[in-house]
Write an enzyme that holds these catalytic residues in place. Structure first.
Site, PDB file in Angstrom:
ATOM      1  N   CYS A 151     -15.922   0.518 -16.121  1.00  0.00           N
ATOM      2  CA  CYS A 151     -17.051   1.462 -16.196  1.00  0.00           C
ATOM      3  C   CYS A 151     -18.139   1.056 -15.206  1.00  0.00           C
ATOM      4  O   CYS A 151     -18.954   0.176 -15.499  1.00  0.00           O
ATOM      5  CB  CYS A 151     -17.594   1.507 -17.620  1.00  0.00           C
ATOM      6  SG  CYS A 151     -19.021   2.592 -17.772  1.00  0.00           S
ATOM      7  N   CYS A 154     -21.707   1.523 -16.373  1.00  0.00           N
ATOM      8  CA  CYS A 154     -22.165   0.536 -17.358  1.00  0.00           C
ATOM      9  C   CYS A 154     -22.483  -0.797 -16.667  1.00  0.00           C
ATOM     10  O   CYS A 154     -23.463  -1.455 -16.993  1.00  0.00           O
ATOM     11  CB  CYS A 154     -21.104   0.267 -18.420  1.00  0.00           C
ATOM     12  SG  CYS A 154     -20.251   1.711 -19.028  1.00  0.00           S
ATOM     13  N   ASP A 155     -21.617  -1.219 -15.736  1.00  0.00           N
ATOM     14  CA  ASP A 155     -21.690  -2.590 -15.220  1.00  0.00           C
ATOM     15  C   ASP A 155     -22.116  -2.712 -13.757  1.00  0.00           C
ATOM     16  O   ASP A 155     -22.341  -3.822 -13.272  1.00  0.00           O
ATOM     17  CB  ASP A 155     -20.309  -3.268 -15.392  1.00  0.00           C
ATOM     18  CG  ASP A 155     -19.907  -3.323 -16.857  1.00  0.00           C
ATOM     19  OD1 ASP A 155     -20.805  -3.447 -17.705  1.00  0.00           O
ATOM     20  OD2 ASP A 155     -18.700  -3.230 -17.150  1.00  0.00           O
TER      21      ASP A 155
END
Ligand code: FAD
Ligand code: NAP
Length: 329
Positions: A151, A154-155
């Protein structure tokens, strides 16, 4: 009665099973839309959100193609809007995971939540979506959380100014590469064929970004690094006379190679294709078991869009409502 005995505990909770007209499993666009329609049809739906409340779109930034948002909307905001609309009509939304099911008795389908609580539902709407796939190489596990991610939104933040790679050639891979290019020094795209699967508009966009390098006909052999990812070893033209190994230096390795439908716990009560997508009857959302309906990405190998998932969620609630009025009036 010895409550330490697991079987006895199970028996007790089955006797005390909570009875509901309509249980919705999953809280993506399909589940929330099913909830809006089921609630407005007086089915008093109960929804279990699963481990990812809001579903896949909570992992993305801009959603430009969901109708009704002329300026676009972020995935998390879109999902909060859908949730609010489902709640407005009285959907009972709960945190919890369906861990097993017994769909053998019509109108008395049993669903176990978090291996403890049992729900007895007259109808069930399966809206469990799909989960990110991994390549299956050992190093993905070895470096999970230490350079390997599925992701980017997300990261990606953790890799500002660094070099990263994105695996895949579909819409997700291209979007993630574009997103990462805005944060990182350099982004490699590792594409196994010599063409993208992604839509034309995204392809055109990615090709114009100077810090994205597309590595056509490359596949990942291994990752290396001292505790964290420091690079990847790739095959160029694997399995051909031109095959050779290539090494790239990267800090982040992002997988974007598609998703697996979350249908395993419903087998054998639903039929699936070879990948695991639940088969439904004709244009309906009916599965092979009466009173069990499936909608969204878990039953859709072709479109897998938020709006198509929402559309099938609407159909599932209408199918459930019609089934109940035929069965019990
Ligand atoms: P999902 O969104 O996958 O939701 C599934 C739900 O089921 C989750 O809430 C999960 O917690 C729950 N669940 C799973 N198993 C259980 C269980 N056992 N018990 C209880 N709950 C469970 N589409 C677009 O149209 N436009 C876009 O811009 C777009 N961008 C995307 C970007 C990314 C990074 C990704 C990955 C996808 C994107 N898509 C986009 C596709 C879109 O996200 C999906 O088509 C859509 O989310 C599918 O909705 P769904 O409701 O079927 O399932
Ligand atoms: P996808 O369309 O299935 O694409 C997966 C990509 O990964 C393909 O390029 C595939 O290669 C590659 N791949 C698969 N297995 C691989 C492996 N083992 N090794 C290397 N490469 C591998 O999946 P997706 O991109 O996640 O998209 C899923 C759905 O969501 C699609 O319907 C898409 O349109 C939708 N979506 C839409 C948007 C948007 O509209 N903005 C954004 C994201 C996703 P091959 O091509 O060679 O098979």
């Amino acid at each position: 009665m010895n409550l330490e005995n697991k079987e006895e505990k199970h028996k007790i909770s089955e006797e005390n099973a909570e009875k509901v007209k309509c249980l919705i499993i999953g809280s993506g666009p399909a589940g929330y839309t099913a909830a809006i329609y089921a609630a407005r049809a007086n089915l008093n739906p109960v929804m279990y959100e699963g481990l990812q409340p809001g579903g896949q779109l909570t992992t993305t930034t801009e959603v430009e193609n969901f109708p009704g948002y002329p300026e676009g909307v972020t995935g998390p905001v879109l999902m909060e809007d859908l949730k609010a609309q489902a709640k407005r009509f009285g959907t009972d939304i709960r945190f919890g995971l369906a861990t097993s099911v017994d769909f053998s008795t019509p109108l008395k389908h049993k669903i176990t939540i978090d291996d403890s609580k049992i729900i007895e539902a007259q109808t069930v709407i399966i809206a469990t979506g799909a989960t990110a796939k991994y390549l299956g190489i050992d190093d993905e596990k070895k470096y999970a959380g230490s350079g390997v991610s599925a992701c980017a939104t997300c990261d990606g933040f953790f890799y500002r100014g660094k070099d990263v790679a994105v695996v895949g050639g579909g819409d997700t891979a291209v979007e993630e590469a574009i997103y990462l290019a805005g944060l990182c020094n350099k982004v490699y795209m590792i594409v196994r064929r010599d063409v993208f699967r992604a839509s034309k508009v995204l392809q055109d966009r990615v090709r114009k970004i100077p810090n994205i390098e597309i590595l056509w006909k490359h596949q990942t052999k291994a990752l290396f690094g001292d505790g964290v990812v420091e690079g990847a070893i790739l095959w160029y033209q694997k399995g051909t006379p031109e095959e050779k190994e290539v090494q790239i230096k990267i800090d982040g390795f992002f997988l974007a190679i598609g998703h697996k439908p979350n249908s395993d716990i419903f087998i054998p009560y639903v039929e699936t294709d070879e990948v695991g997508y639940i088969k439904t009857k004709g244009v309906s959302t009916k599965t092979k078991t009466e009173g069990i309906f499936a909608c969204g990405d878990v039953m859709d190998p072709n479109y897998r869009q938020a709006v198509t998932a929402a559309g099938s969620g609407c159909r599932a609630a209408m199918d459930a409502e019609r089934y109940l009025s035929e069965k019990i009036g």
